[in-house]
Design an enzyme around this catalytic site. Structure first.
Site, mmCIF file in Angstrom:
data_model
loop_
_atom_site.group_PDB
_atom_site.id
_atom_site.type_symbol
_atom_site.label_atom_id
_atom_site.label_comp_id
_atom_site.label_asym_id
_atom_site.label_seq_id
_atom_site.Cartn_x
_atom_site.Cartn_y
_atom_site.Cartn_z
ATOM 1 N N ARG A 82 0.831 -1.215 0.000
ATOM 2 C CA ARG A 82 0.000 0.000 0.000
ATOM 3 C C ARG A 82 0.870 1.272 0.000
ATOM 4 N NH1 ARG A 82 -4.162 -3.084 -1.605
ATOM 5 N NH2 ARG A 82 -4.690 -4.652 -0.074
ATOM 6 N N LYS A 103 1.244 -7.492 14.376
ATOM 7 C CA LYS A 103 -0.007 -7.869 13.726
ATOM 8 C C LYS A 103 -0.059 -9.396 13.816
ATOM 9 C CE LYS A 103 -2.403 -7.854 9.233
ATOM 10 N NZ LYS A 103 -2.390 -7.414 7.818
ATOM 11 N N GLU A 105 -5.732 -11.627 8.965
ATOM 12 C CA GLU A 105 -5.478 -11.763 7.529
ATOM 13 C C GLU A 105 -4.378 -12.777 7.243
ATOM 14 O OE1 GLU A 105 -4.758 -7.645 6.488
ATOM 15 O OE2 GLU A 105 -6.877 -7.261 6.196
ATOM 16 N N ARG A 114 -18.022 -8.003 10.683
ATOM 17 C CA ARG A 114 -16.589 -7.741 10.856
ATOM 18 C C ARG A 114 -16.335 -6.547 11.768
ATOM 19 N NH1 ARG A 114 -12.388 -6.508 5.936
ATOM 20 N NH2 ARG A 114 -10.956 -5.173 7.104
ATOM 21 N N ASP A 127 -11.736 -0.602 7.979
ATOM 22 C CA ASP A 127 -10.375 -0.543 7.436
ATOM 23 C C ASP A 127 -10.166 0.693 6.571
ATOM 24 O OD1 ASP A 127 -7.808 -1.227 6.790
ATOM 25 O OD2 ASP A 127 -8.335 -2.812 5.383
ATOM 26 N N GLU A 179 -4.679 4.346 0.954
ATOM 27 C CA GLU A 179 -5.025 3.018 0.446
ATOM 28 C C GLU A 179 -6.425 2.965 -0.171
ATOM 29 O OE1 GLU A 179 -4.670 -0.064 3.363
ATOM 30 O OE2 GLU A 179 -5.682 -1.552 2.115
#
Lengths: 874, 874
Positions: A206, A325, A329, A379, A408, A436
């Site tokens: 990104r 993180k 994902e 989510r 997000d 992004e």
């Protein structure tokens, strides 16, 4: 450079020269009838200087009739104080045309009519006890004041001294009077970091400003000469930490050889008071440590982290800590062993604690295999659900890093309910400087208004203290010692760092908000414009206006009413792709059907997400009536005919906002053109090129989204625009030679659902003009894929009038809303019967795809904004 | 570019795209409330476009309320007419933002409210008999008029059509109204050529704009893509011939393989109506032809020339002819065989005659081994002496090419007496666009005023007809059919062609004067400025002023009163070197001694040169009283105390003019700075850099010349300036480490006759400031030789404040007036006792030489001319 020069180039000397050679130190007219008179030493502005141009100012506005300081007295010996001195010297030289003396004791001040003294609070008091402040200046804080013929640059610590120096330079750059100067400032919070999503191979996830300034070929770059320039920019707005690698971290960066490289980077940042940190992968003990597990509760794992952290600190004694993180994902995390994020964070945090390092543990943990058919699945709930029960279980040097919204970085989201969901845990807000989901720097979007919305949102978490998001993350609401701001920045080797010169206002704004979240978006952009382009009223009016309008404009054509950025959410997050949000596990559903649209997140009938907010805020969102329209579709599922507070239906608002937004985007380039000559040429053309692209791409957004909703809702645009494109001629309906029609996916990203592609060496599409004789603007809509540079030409009446390459390098290799772009030829004379012909030459994977021609009457007037046009017209 | 594109790139297509991509076609704001509105397509100005920027103009000033032509009707098929059409299309597109249609018959005009018709006189009459002119338009001439809704672009021939198109574009660029347009023009003379002194190895003798656009590595370049851009510029001002190689010709260029290369060049020029010609070496029959002689009267030699010329015409059917430099500065010539220039010229002319080619035989024949002790010897006599007896013996296709003055492009000379000395011979005036003796493009010198002085000089050759030089060379005075103008141009690969953007006014001016010598220098520069930088009043005021003043300014500091450019006449002709003129065989003597100065060229007591002029002009020069002061020292030897018409003595005038000129040169950069932002950035900084250099180098000139005359005359400057340099600190008097003093030759080019050079890896020179505390400008005077790039730094009070390289690449490898340059740091705070230290690091042959520091009080004010400064101040 000779060997002699190279030896001297390390550290501060390098900086000074980089600065001196990079700024315009022009505008200094020296005249003396009797003595020799010298010419000027003007140099072009270096784009890498960004807002630190140190360009000439009107010194009368700054100093009035008073003397300009001719000497800097530096009291302390810390490297960061030396940096402060260097910046002051450079800044005064650039902005005031003065080369000041630098001295280390009061003796050197003899004869000075005015001077600057630089030091920590202790040093200032020791030097001149009369200057003792009644109150201690805190860490990173400063006091900036005038005392007689001295300007006192005083910091709570050496970093505060540097921030004070930059504060002074910022005032001078803005031509503020220093006559009655006495300012005390302290940062809002201790954590003011950027995250850089740089990969060891030099790519940046990104990232839209070129390749990494840190890494290349799986290691730290040999040439890290861009780091100092970046450090200056960050320090100038009070950033004190930088995480140099992608949150999707490569474990091998923890190897010794790479740590040595990171240490080189840290050396460059250190002189600017910036601590380097790294993103880590929780599986490292296994992946690179040779253990059979990375279970955070395994003592071997704890021991491994302890040893690794000790190794890091041997290389980088002031290492800032780590960003994690995990379980997100596809990244490995504690979930594998049934452990919690707190278990994971704490095992690393304990290792860091003795060294003063922090763990920033990302709250961005969610299941990307959600069940679309489950109307309760959401989510947006994930952050709160995953973390709020852990409140109070994190070590004191853990900070939970929470994206400002629950999804997000969409163009519009409410604030994450996790902010108010953690009361005994340090928190940081994660803001995204890199665009992004907001146009990837090809679209102008000034993000500070969006961030301000989030920071100013009152969570009503407590009643006895302010509990806006900014109060929570700065630790005020719950009395937390750590916490603050993290900006995902992703600068690259591009001379403009972020690619788009105007996007640097976002980096500037992030830093300024982290320092002081009560600053307004307007005030911040004006500071940035004045420093970047000077104090001209005209430039400020234009640039500030473009920046301030840009957020709402982008929202209007990409996704209004809180529906989110209606992009291809699975792929590159750039062009329109509303369909991609639905019917998959990623959970960015907008739940549009033939009757209505929106996620029902109410407690009463929906996912219950709204119940994660404190009651007062929850009540506002739960109520259809109280819920602000701008978040309507985020919170509620409503029929298309539901009427907004304005009385307009949802569907008509969707149509109108996309048309209005696209129309406003078209105005950006002409507005920018009015300041040609008032900003550096290179920057002028770089911005103009992007604004022109934006105007064309906003049209793709407009047409894609409005057609998609028309099909979905079956309700026509009351104004008759959607599906009705006067002057548009579909390629598939032209006389084709070599070109063949193809269906485009998603269908709404091509006009008439189809385009034509060329299977031969060259192909053509032609049509005969059957309209009135006159002047027209002719746009050719085509697809510019990432790989391959097709060539095109446009002929009118047998004569080629334009020729171009598809070289925008747009981030996709298919025909869709990411790659749809256009070439416009304006003021074209067409007579009835003239033939228009587009010829395409495929290249690589790109088959010279073509969507349509659009021919509309041109109103040609000469704004005369070019360099060579009459000055009077400007 | 794909293969497909390359195939199409030859010829006119290439041009059009080069133009379209190179100009700003910005400033076209298209707004339509109802229809789609597109962004702008602005692009930066390409410096290679020079004055053909085709930048936007205010079309209302050009067309009033009338319609803008939307169609071009081209009547003829000649390539040159197609070029005219292409240029019109490009120009209208750039300047008016209109893409016009191009048609070939009246049918295509249907519906046009206004159009342009393009054709020869015959074509126009055939198309619309009512447009028949009563008078025939001559070769290369044109008539440009409005006829109802048509603008008629009509040429006497196809070249005239092209010139007419450029005339129309020139009017539009200057925002002239076309309402009542009817202009008929014809060129003053048939020969309007440039000479390019390009060598086969790619170097250019006396070229200051980079390497050759024609040659590289002993052959014609593979890439000759710059040729078309040059052809456009030349054709736009009516140049119809170009001689592509050095007058010091390499015989091997006549080989077949090279002729093929020349043919490629000729192909590029042909579409612009420009014929290519070549310089030849008279010894070619022997040197490359294999004969044992090159005696022009030898029949074998004549046969060889005939065959060679036939060969040339096979490759280049429109070959223009040859330029011959013979018996001059060592070049072989007919003298070897006791033959005359006429013999040499005629043998080649006879070979060319059948093909329509010309011989331009240079009158620049002189003995460079003159006897300095012979008071009757005079190089200025040579042209007349060598040629006037040959009058009437030259073939009709021979033109004697005569430099405007009798010496060699000095800053001030009278006209050559040869102009009036040939009555039955074709003549061309040779003007020098490349600034060999006039600052080599590092100094701003607009040469048109000098050329106008020559062209306007009345020779009084006949009484019944005008006999100004312009009348003679255009054939009017003596009724000659051939003749005209030759400009020695020497453009190179530099983006600005001549190196200095402002020097392009000289090329433009040469062409305009060749077309019409009655144009004024002021009118020409204003045309050039408007086309190059737009019609802004402010830009015009500044640029025109700088250009117009520049000639006299340069004359003032380099050699006043007709003494000539007091440079090193034997070497590079750049910096001061008065001594070099004397006591050698080159004959540029100024005959300065302790009593007086100047060449006595009178008939009464001198060389008799003045007697070469017709009696009326000779009488004026012979008389001390009548002779203009500006030519005094060219014509007479006078005592230093001789009083000029103003009453001032010669010696004081010399002192004053050099100080005044240098002071004016210092004003150039600040004046230029007032238009920052109104000219393209790159051009702005390129010019500024040169103006700053000029200010510093003018000081070298001032000091060298005035000191030399002071020493020679023993008469002090009445104003006390010469030899008295307040604030100057000689390097040889400083505290030196590693540096050692050396004597500089010539002595006057270094302050105090000495400099210091560094024999070690690095050296330093330091001094302690003993003056008042305050702000100062500090100049470091050093020598920047051609080979080697030394580094320098300047420290004040232990701190480095500037660092630079000696990278001006000045045209010499010794310490002297060519290489003396300086670095200036302005606004430096100095307190009494501060140490200033210069450190030098030698590189290559350059020993970091240093002359002096000059420290003068700074008056620092902020003119705020930078891009980032307030617009209001501009």
């Amino acid at each position: 450079m000779s060997a002699g020069f190279e030896n001297r180039s390390a550290g501060a000397i390098w900086l000074r020269w980089a600065v001196i050679f990079s700024v315009v130190v022009s505008g200094i007219a020296v005249r003396d009838g009797k003595a020799a008179v010298y010419g000027a030493v003007a140099r072009p502005v270096d784009p890498q200087a960004a807002w630190l141009t140190y360009a000439p100012v009107n010194e009368k506005k700054v100093f009035g009739a008073g003397a300009v300081p001719d000497t800097i007295l530096r009291l302390g010996d810390a490297d960061v104080e030396k940096t402060a001195e260097e910046e002051l010297e450079s800044g005064v030289r650039g902005m005031l045309g003065r080369v000041v003396r630098e001295v280390r004791s009061a003796d050197g001040l003899k004869g000075s009519k005015a001077f600057v003294v630089v030091g920590t609070q202790g040093e200032v008091e020791a030097w001149r006890p009369g200057l003792k402040s009644t109150k201690a200046i805190g860490a990173d804080g400063f006091r900036l004041r005038r005392d007689g013929n001295a300007i006192v640059v005083e910091g709570g610590d050496s970093r505060g001294v540097l921030y004070c120096a930059f504060a002074l330079l910022r005032l001078i750059a803005q031509e503020r009077s220093l006559a009655a100067l006495d300012v005390s400032e302290a940062p809002s919070a201790p954590v003011r970091w950027t995250n850089e999503w740089d990969n060891p191979d030099g790519s940046i996830e990104r990232g839209y400003g070129g390749r990494s300034i840190f890494f290349d070929e799986q290691a730290v770059r040999a040439d890290i000469s861009r780091v100092t320039g970046y450090a200056r920019l960050l320090a100038s707005v009070g950033i004190n930490g930088v995480t140099i690698n992608n949150v999707n971290a490569d474990p091998k960066l923890l190897n010794e050889s790479n740590l040595k490289g990171v240490a080189r980077i840290a050396d460059e940042f250190r002189a600017y008071g910036i601590r380097v940190s790294m993103s880590i992968d929780m599986s490292s003990p296994q992946a690179v440590g040779g253990l059979t597990t990375f279970d955070p509760l395994d003592p071997q794992v704890a021991e491994w982290w302890k040893a690794k952290v000790e190794e890091i600190y041997r290389f980088i004694p002031d290492f800032g800590g780590v960003v994690i993180k995990a379980d997100s994902e596809g990244k490995p995390g504690p979930m594998k062993y049934g452990r919690s994020p707190a278990d994971a964070a704490n095992v690393v945090a304990r290792a860091l604690k003795a060294h003063g390092g922090l763990v920033l543990y990302r709250g961005f943990v969610y299941n990307n295999h959600l069940d679309w058919n489950d109307l309760k699945a959401d989510r947006a709930r994930a952050g709160f659900d995953n973390f709020h029960t852990l409140d109070g279980t994190f070590e004191d040097n853990v900070v939970v890093q929470i994206k400002h919204g629950p999804i997000d970085f969409q163009i519009r989201e409410p604030v994450s309910p996790l902010f108010s969901g953690l009361k005994k845990t340090n928190e940081a807000i994660e803001l995204q400087v890199t665009q992004e989901y907001t146009g990837q720097q090809r679209h102008l979007v000034y993000l500070v208004p969006m961030w301000k919305d989030a920071l100013d949102t009152n969570t009503y978490a407590v009643t006895d203290k302010p509990s806006r998001v900014q109060d929570i993350v700065t630790g005020k609401t719950f009395g937390r010692a750590e916490g603050g701001f993290v900006g995902v920045t992703n600068v690259g080797l591009d001379d403009y760092w972020l690619g788009n010169p105007l996007s640097m206002a976002n980096l500037y704004g992030f830093g300024r908000l982290a320092w002081n979240p009560s600053l307004s978006a307007d005030a911040i952009v004006d500071e940035w414009t004045r420093q970047t382009f000077g104090n001209s009223e005209k430039v400020r009016a234009v640039v500030n206006d473009l920046q301030i309008r840009s957020y709402h404009v982008y929202e209007s054509y990409t996704g209004s009413l809180g529906v989110g950025t209606l992009t291809d959410i699975i792929g590159v997050h750039f062009g329109p792709g509303p369909e991609s949000a639905e019917r998959n596990g990623w959970g960015q559903w907008i739940r549009a059907d033939h009757e209505g649209v929106g996620m029902d997140r109410t407690v009463a009938t929906g996912t219950g997400y709204i119940g994660q907010y404190p009651p007062e805020l929850a009540a506002k969102y739960e109520s259809l009536k109280a819920c602000p329209d701008e978040l309507l579709l985020f919170m509620h599922h409503v029929p298309y005919k539901y009427r907004l507070k304005s009385g307009k239906t949802v569907i008509q608002y969707i149509y109108d906002s996309h048309y209005e937004g696209a129309a406003e985007a078209v105005e950006f380039a002409p507005e920018w053109e009015t300041i040609a000559g008032l900003v550096p040429d290179r920057t002028y053309f770089e911005v103009l090129r992007r604004l022109e692209f934006q105007a064309g791409h906003a049209e793709v957004w407009r047409d894609s989204i409005t057609q998609w909703f028309w099909k979905m809702s079956g309700i026509a645009d009351a104004k008759g625009r959607v599906g009705n494109y006067p002057g548009r001629f579909e390629a598939e309906a032209m006389r084709l030679e070599g070109y063949a029609p193809v269906d485009v996916t998603p269908w709404e990203s091509a006009s008439g659902r189809k385009a034509v592609v060329c299977g031969a060496e060259k192909c053509s599409a032609e049509m005969t003009w059957d309209g009135a004789d006159g002047w027209y603007d002719v746009a050719v809509r085509y697809f510019d894929e990432m790989h391959g540079e097709s060539k095109y030409s446009l002929e009118v009446a047998g004569r080629e009038i334009e020729q171009w390459k598809a070289d925008w390098n747009l981030p996709n290799d298919r025909l869709n809303g990411h790659t749809s772009t256009r070439e416009v030829v304006r003021g074209v004379a067409l007579h009835k019967g003239d033939v228009l012909k587009v010829t395409g030459w495929p290249n690589g994977m790109e088959k010279a795809p073509l969507d349509y021609l659009e021919i509309v009457p041109a109103v040609v007037t000469h704004a005369s904004t070019s360099k060579t046009a009459p000055a009077a017209v400007r």
